[in-house]
Design a protein around this motif. Structure first.
Motif, PDB file in Angstrom:
ATOM      1  N   ILE A 185       9.093  -4.562  -2.922  1.00  0.00           N
ATOM      2  CA  ILE A 185       8.256  -5.356  -4.063  1.00  0.00           C
ATOM      3  C   ILE A 185       7.532  -4.506  -4.877  1.00  0.00           C
ATOM      4  O   ILE A 185       7.506  -4.260  -6.116  1.00  0.00           O
ATOM      5  N   GLY A 186       6.445  -3.786  -3.918  1.00  0.00           N
ATOM      6  CA  GLY A 186       5.606  -2.726  -4.676  1.00  0.00           C
ATOM      7  C   GLY A 186       6.497  -1.580  -5.364  1.00  0.00           C
ATOM      8  O   GLY A 186       6.145  -1.217  -6.491  1.00  0.00           O
ATOM      9  N   SER A 187       7.388  -1.156  -4.831  1.00  0.00           N
ATOM     10  CA  SER A 187       8.299   0.053  -5.466  1.00  0.00           C
ATOM     11  C   SER A 187       8.955  -0.582  -6.913  1.00  0.00           C
ATOM     12  O   SER A 187       8.923   0.159  -7.716  1.00  0.00           O
ATOM     13  N   ILE A 218       6.809  -5.355   6.051  1.00  0.00           N
ATOM     14  CA  ILE A 218       6.356  -4.034   5.673  1.00  0.00           C
ATOM     15  C   ILE A 218       7.608  -3.776   4.760  1.00  0.00           C
ATOM     16  O   ILE A 218       7.192  -2.997   3.579  1.00  0.00           O
ATOM     17  N   VAL A 219       8.720  -3.698   5.047  1.00  0.00           N
ATOM     18  CA  VAL A 219       9.874  -3.418   4.206  1.00  0.00           C
ATOM     19  C   VAL A 219       9.639  -4.219   2.752  1.00  0.00           C
ATOM     20  O   VAL A 219       9.980  -3.729   1.804  1.00  0.00           O
ATOM     21  N   GLY A 260       3.941   8.152  -0.012  1.00  0.00           N
ATOM     22  CA  GLY A 260       4.153   6.653   0.141  1.00  0.00           C
ATOM     23  C   GLY A 260       5.095   6.479   1.117  1.00  0.00           C
ATOM     24  O   GLY A 260       5.131   5.568   2.004  1.00  0.00           O
ATOM     25  N   ILE A 261       6.319   7.204   1.083  1.00  0.00           N
ATOM     26  CA  ILE A 261       7.313   7.048   1.919  1.00  0.00           C
ATOM     27  C   ILE A 261       7.094   7.309   3.335  1.00  0.00           C
ATOM     28  O   ILE A 261       7.394   6.605   4.238  1.00  0.00           O
ATOM     29  N   MET A 312       0.887  -1.069   0.004  1.00  0.00           N
ATOM     30  CA  MET A 312       0.027  -0.011  -0.050  1.00  0.00           C
ATOM     31  C   MET A 312       0.907   1.182   0.123  1.00  0.00           C
ATOM     32  O   MET A 312       0.612   2.328  -0.644  1.00  0.00           O
ATOM     33  N   GLY A 313       2.005   1.220   0.767  1.00  0.00           N
ATOM     34  CA  GLY A 313       2.858   2.463   0.853  1.00  0.00           C
ATOM     35  C   GLY A 313       3.369   2.624  -0.589  1.00  0.00           C
ATOM     36  O   GLY A 313       3.594   3.730  -1.138  1.00  0.00           O
TER      37      GLY A 313
END
Length: 75
Positions: free
Chosen positions: A65-67, A59-60, A30-31, A18-19
């Protein structure tokens, strides 16, 4: 890692994703959202001693992965 550690990682992976998704809206949001969630989990670990540092790992990983996905689609 134990099975419980993998479950905890999987439960917190969506927060990182989500971030990373918020990076599309505004990178600083986001960050900042991801950082706040990590700080929250850090305070839980400090206060409760419940090994919440393992949650920060989820979370990291979700954020990384999302980034990467956001970066690939942005190109």
């Amino acid at each position: 890692m134990t099975k419980e550690d993998w479950v905890r990682l999987g439960m917190h992976l969506p927060w990182g994703l989500m971030g990373a998704a918020l990076l599309l809206y505004d990178p600083s949001v986001g960050i900042f959202a991801t950082l706040l969630m990590c700080i929250y989990e850090g305070f839980n670990d400090w206060r409760k001693k419940d090994a919440s540092y393992k949650d920060v790992l989820g979370i990291v990983w979700g954020f990384l992965i999302g980034s990467f996905i956001v970066w690939r689609f942005w190109l």
